[in-house]
Structures are given as C-alpha cells and as structure tokens.
Design a protein around this motif. Sequence first.
Motif, PDB file in Angstrom:
ATOM      1  N   CYS A 192     -61.685 -59.754 -75.981  1.00  0.00           N
ATOM      2  CA  CYS A 192     -61.094 -61.014 -76.446  1.00  0.00           C
ATOM      3  C   CYS A 192     -59.669 -61.179 -75.946  1.00  0.00           C
ATOM      4  O   CYS A 192     -58.832 -60.289 -76.118  1.00  0.00           O
ATOM      5  CB  CYS A 192     -61.116 -61.073 -77.976  1.00  0.00           C
ATOM      6  SG  CYS A 192     -62.773 -61.237 -78.635  1.00  0.00           S
ATOM      7  N   TRP A 193     -59.427 -62.339 -75.351  1.00  0.00           N
ATOM      8  CA  TRP A 193     -58.115 -62.678 -74.832  1.00  0.00           C
ATOM      9  C   TRP A 193     -57.763 -64.091 -75.287  1.00  0.00           C
ATOM     10  O   TRP A 193     -58.640 -64.921 -75.472  1.00  0.00           O
ATOM     11  CB  TRP A 193     -58.125 -62.647 -73.304  1.00  0.00           C
ATOM     12  CG  TRP A 193     -58.402 -61.290 -72.739  1.00  0.00           C
ATOM     13  CD1 TRP A 193     -59.602 -60.672 -72.611  1.00  0.00           C
ATOM     14  CD2 TRP A 193     -57.443 -60.379 -72.233  1.00  0.00           C
ATOM     15  NE1 TRP A 193     -59.466 -59.433 -72.057  1.00  0.00           N
ATOM     16  CE2 TRP A 193     -58.133 -59.229 -71.813  1.00  0.00           C
ATOM     17  CE3 TRP A 193     -56.061 -60.421 -72.094  1.00  0.00           C
ATOM     18  CZ2 TRP A 193     -57.490 -58.143 -71.261  1.00  0.00           C
ATOM     19  CZ3 TRP A 193     -55.426 -59.333 -71.537  1.00  0.00           C
ATOM     20  CH2 TRP A 193     -56.139 -58.205 -71.124  1.00  0.00           C
ATOM     21  N   ALA A 194     -56.497 -64.362 -75.418  1.00  0.00           N
ATOM     22  CA  ALA A 194     -56.015 -65.702 -75.715  1.00  0.00           C
ATOM     23  C   ALA A 194     -55.188 -66.182 -74.534  1.00  0.00           C
ATOM     24  O   ALA A 194     -54.343 -65.434 -74.024  1.00  0.00           O
ATOM     25  CB  ALA A 194     -55.178 -65.711 -76.983  1.00  0.00           C
ATOM     26  N   VAL A 195     -55.438 -67.394 -74.086  1.00  0.00           N
ATOM     27  CA  VAL A 195     -54.701 -67.961 -72.971  1.00  0.00           C
ATOM     28  C   VAL A 195     -54.124 -69.300 -73.420  1.00  0.00           C
ATOM     29  O   VAL A 195     -54.841 -70.119 -74.003  1.00  0.00           O
ATOM     30  CB  VAL A 195     -55.611 -68.174 -71.742  1.00  0.00           C
ATOM     31  CG1 VAL A 195     -54.842 -68.812 -70.602  1.00  0.00           C
ATOM     32  CG2 VAL A 195     -56.250 -66.866 -71.311  1.00  0.00           C
ATOM     33  N   SER A 196     -52.858 -69.514 -73.155  1.00  0.00           N
ATOM     34  CA  SER A 196     -52.246 -70.810 -73.450  1.00  0.00           C
ATOM     35  C   SER A 196     -51.377 -71.201 -72.257  1.00  0.00           C
ATOM     36  O   SER A 196     -50.805 -70.341 -71.580  1.00  0.00           O
ATOM     37  CB  SER A 196     -51.433 -70.763 -74.737  1.00  0.00           C
ATOM     38  OG  SER A 196     -50.359 -69.867 -74.611  1.00  0.00           O
ATOM     39  N   LEU A 197     -51.306 -72.505 -71.989  1.00  0.00           N
ATOM     40  CA  LEU A 197     -50.488 -72.998 -70.904  1.00  0.00           C
ATOM     41  C   LEU A 197     -50.154 -74.456 -71.143  1.00  0.00           C
ATOM     42  O   LEU A 197     -50.911 -75.168 -71.800  1.00  0.00           O
ATOM     43  CB  LEU A 197     -51.197 -72.828 -69.553  1.00  0.00           C
ATOM     44  CG  LEU A 197     -52.519 -73.567 -69.389  1.00  0.00           C
ATOM     45  CD1 LEU A 197     -52.496 -74.375 -68.116  1.00  0.00           C
ATOM     46  CD2 LEU A 197     -53.635 -72.547 -69.352  1.00  0.00           C
ATOM     47  N   PRO A 198     -49.041 -74.907 -70.598  1.00  0.00           N
ATOM     48  CA  PRO A 198     -48.685 -76.324 -70.731  1.00  0.00           C
ATOM     49  C   PRO A 198     -49.629 -77.198 -69.892  1.00  0.00           C
ATOM     50  O   PRO A 198     -49.973 -76.863 -68.758  1.00  0.00           O
ATOM     51  CB  PRO A 198     -47.262 -76.393 -70.179  1.00  0.00           C
ATOM     52  CG  PRO A 198     -46.757 -74.985 -70.204  1.00  0.00           C
ATOM     53  CD  PRO A 198     -47.963 -74.120 -70.018  1.00  0.00           C
ATOM     54  N   VAL A 199     -50.047 -78.305 -70.481  1.00  0.00           N
ATOM     55  CA  VAL A 199     -50.903 -79.286 -69.805  1.00  0.00           C
ATOM     56  C   VAL A 199     -50.227 -80.635 -69.918  1.00  0.00           C
ATOM     57  O   VAL A 199     -49.779 -81.035 -70.992  1.00  0.00           O
ATOM     58  CB  VAL A 199     -52.308 -79.345 -70.453  1.00  0.00           C
ATOM     59  CG1 VAL A 199     -53.158 -80.404 -69.766  1.00  0.00           C
ATOM     60  CG2 VAL A 199     -52.979 -77.992 -70.403  1.00  0.00           C
ATOM     61  N   LYS A 200     -50.137 -81.369 -68.787  1.00  0.00           N
ATOM     62  CA  LYS A 200     -49.466 -82.664 -68.782  1.00  0.00           C
ATOM     63  C   LYS A 200     -50.341 -83.702 -68.100  1.00  0.00           C
ATOM     64  O   LYS A 200     -50.908 -83.447 -67.034  1.00  0.00           O
ATOM     65  CB  LYS A 200     -48.133 -82.552 -68.045  1.00  0.00           C
ATOM     66  CG  LYS A 200     -47.339 -83.847 -68.003  1.00  0.00           C
ATOM     67  CD  LYS A 200     -46.007 -83.659 -67.289  1.00  0.00           C
ATOM     68  CE  LYS A 200     -45.233 -84.959 -67.262  1.00  0.00           C
ATOM     69  NZ  LYS A 200     -43.970 -84.811 -66.555  1.00  0.00           N
ATOM     70  N   ASN A 201     -50.457 -84.854 -68.717  1.00  0.00           N
ATOM     71  CA  ASN A 201     -51.186 -85.969 -68.122  1.00  0.00           C
ATOM     72  C   ASN A 201     -50.274 -86.602 -67.079  1.00  0.00           C
ATOM     73  O   ASN A 201     -49.224 -87.166 -67.412  1.00  0.00           O
ATOM     74  CB  ASN A 201     -51.579 -86.998 -69.187  1.00  0.00           C
ATOM     75  CG  ASN A 201     -52.410 -88.141 -68.621  1.00  0.00           C
ATOM     76  OD1 ASN A 201     -52.501 -88.320 -67.413  1.00  0.00           O
ATOM     77  ND2 ASN A 201     -52.985 -88.921 -69.503  1.00  0.00           N
ATOM     78  N   ILE A 202     -50.651 -86.497 -65.797  1.00  0.00           N
ATOM     79  CA  ILE A 202     -49.824 -87.042 -64.723  1.00  0.00           C
ATOM     80  C   ILE A 202     -50.447 -88.317 -64.144  1.00  0.00           C
ATOM     81  O   ILE A 202     -49.954 -88.869 -63.161  1.00  0.00           O
ATOM     82  CB  ILE A 202     -49.620 -86.008 -63.587  1.00  0.00           C
ATOM     83  CG1 ILE A 202     -50.959 -85.549 -63.018  1.00  0.00           C
ATOM     84  CG2 ILE A 202     -48.789 -84.836 -64.096  1.00  0.00           C
ATOM     85  CD1 ILE A 202     -50.837 -84.708 -61.766  1.00  0.00           C
ATOM     86  N   GLY A 203     -51.508 -88.799 -64.781  1.00  0.00           N
ATOM     87  CA  GLY A 203     -52.173 -90.016 -64.326  1.00  0.00           C
ATOM     88  C   GLY A 203     -51.603 -91.260 -64.981  1.00  0.00           C
ATOM     89  O   GLY A 203     -50.674 -91.204 -65.785  1.00  0.00           O
ATOM     90  N   THR A 204     -52.188 -92.376 -64.614  1.00  0.00           N
ATOM     91  CA  THR A 204     -51.745 -93.652 -65.157  1.00  0.00           C
ATOM     92  C   THR A 204     -52.550 -94.059 -66.382  1.00  0.00           C
ATOM     93  O   THR A 204     -52.271 -95.075 -67.005  1.00  0.00           O
ATOM     94  CB  THR A 204     -51.878 -94.766 -64.092  1.00  0.00           C
ATOM     95  OG1 THR A 204     -53.249 -94.834 -63.673  1.00  0.00           O
ATOM     96  CG2 THR A 204     -50.990 -94.473 -62.897  1.00  0.00           C
ATOM     97  N   ARG A 205     -53.575 -93.273 -66.722  1.00  0.00           N
ATOM     98  CA  ARG A 205     -54.461 -93.595 -67.844  1.00  0.00           C
ATOM     99  C   ARG A 205     -54.295 -92.572 -68.955  1.00  0.00           C
ATOM    100  O   ARG A 205     -54.062 -91.395 -68.697  1.00  0.00           O
ATOM    101  CB  ARG A 205     -55.924 -93.553 -67.383  1.00  0.00           C
ATOM    102  CG  ARG A 205     -56.277 -94.435 -66.200  1.00  0.00           C
ATOM    103  CD  ARG A 205     -56.273 -95.901 -66.555  1.00  0.00           C
ATOM    104  NE  ARG A 205     -57.163 -96.202 -67.638  1.00  0.00           N
ATOM    105  CZ  ARG A 205     -58.437 -96.538 -67.505  1.00  0.00           C
ATOM    106  NH1 ARG A 205     -58.972 -96.628 -66.318  1.00  0.00           N
ATOM    107  NH2 ARG A 205     -59.167 -96.803 -68.567  1.00  0.00           N
ATOM    108  N   ALA A 206     -54.460 -93.030 -70.190  1.00  0.00           N
ATOM    109  CA  ALA A 206     -54.486 -92.100 -71.315  1.00  0.00           C
ATOM    110  C   ALA A 206     -55.766 -91.275 -71.215  1.00  0.00           C
ATOM    111  O   ALA A 206     -56.774 -91.733 -70.707  1.00  0.00           O
ATOM    112  CB  ALA A 206     -54.454 -92.865 -72.627  1.00  0.00           C
ATOM    113  N   GLY A 207     -55.734 -90.065 -71.663  1.00  0.00           N
ATOM    114  CA  GLY A 207     -56.924 -89.251 -71.549  1.00  0.00           C
ATOM    115  C   GLY A 207     -57.016 -88.234 -72.604  1.00  0.00           C
ATOM    116  O   GLY A 207     -57.877 -87.452 -72.707  1.00  0.00           O
TER     117      GLY A 207
END
Length: 188
Positions: free
Chosen positions: A173-188
């Motif tokens: 078991c491992w936990a992974v976390s990272l920053p995620v950013k919406n770089i598009g023009t649409r909400a998602g």
Amino acid sequence: AVLVFTGTEIGEGVAKEGGAAARPNLRLPSGHDSAIAEILAWKSPNVVTVLHSAGPVELPWIEDCPTLLHLPYLGEAAGTAFVKVLFGEVSPSGKLVSTWPRRLELSPCAQPRPDETLEERMQRIEGLYTGYRWYDKMGVAPMFAFGHGQSYAKFLYDMDNAEIAKFSGDDDCWAVSLPVKNIGTRAG
C-alpha cells in the motif's frame, strides 16, 4: 456526426438487467456488436457511440470507437443530460463506479462453483481484493478501471511535486498525492 445508440434493457433475461435479476453475461443484445463494428469500419472520427446500461458491458469494438458516451439509467432527465453533453454545454465528467472487464471471463465472477451463491463466490475469489484490487492482484488489465472518465477540460499533473508515502506495516500500500491544475478553457 454519426450517433450510434446501444445498451442493455431493464427487465429479465439475456441483455436485460434489473434489481431482482442478474444478467447471464455482459453482452449487448444480439446483433448490436456486429452493427456497431460495421459503422466503426467506416473509420469516421465523427462517430459517437452512446451506451445505455447500468453496469459493465463487453465492447469488442472499443479500440475502433473514437467516442463512447456511457449513460447509465439516469431517470427522466436522461435526454436533457445527454443533449447538454453532446453539444458541449456541460462536461461529461462522471466517473465509473466499478471496474469494467474486457470480457466476463476476465473478471472475478467468471470462476463459479455450482454449489455456491454469488456472495459466497465473491468472498472466496475476491476476499479483500474486491473490485479493482482483484484486477491488480491478478495482473488483468480491465477495459476501464474504477474511476475512469474523461471530460472536455485539460489538466496538468505536477509530477515534480508528487509525494509518495508507504503505509506503515503494509508492503503493498502506497499513497500518492500531487497538484492538479485545470489548464483548459472549460470547467471539468
């Protein structure tokens, strides 16, 4: 665009599903796969296959399908939701709540014993390895993994700032976390 509609039916029997009835297989109704394969053989990038089903379905033509829109049983607002997604008014950002095998034979349900109930079979086969964990343990690549889904948005995954931590006392078991950013023009 070419819209192709397919799916299972509510009820009982082959290719039908409902609360009291289990489907005997994961296939679409007779003739659907061959008809869809013929349309996809045109190699048009503008084919949208709309799948209406409550759960996993075998899709032998999926590799040739440019766009698949899964519409589970959404109730009386299904038509409105479909049109808004099709015309880009809203993003199809739903995620699957189960892992979809490529074929029934590649799932934990495919190894029955004649004297056991479905609950007993799942406990014997899966144990703690329920759902996607069974696929990982067995090294079986599903068609779609638990949580699969796409949207019209574009995301940037900041792998340079990813953090990985091992859970104490458990080698698997491992936990992974990272920053995620919406770089598009649409909400998602």
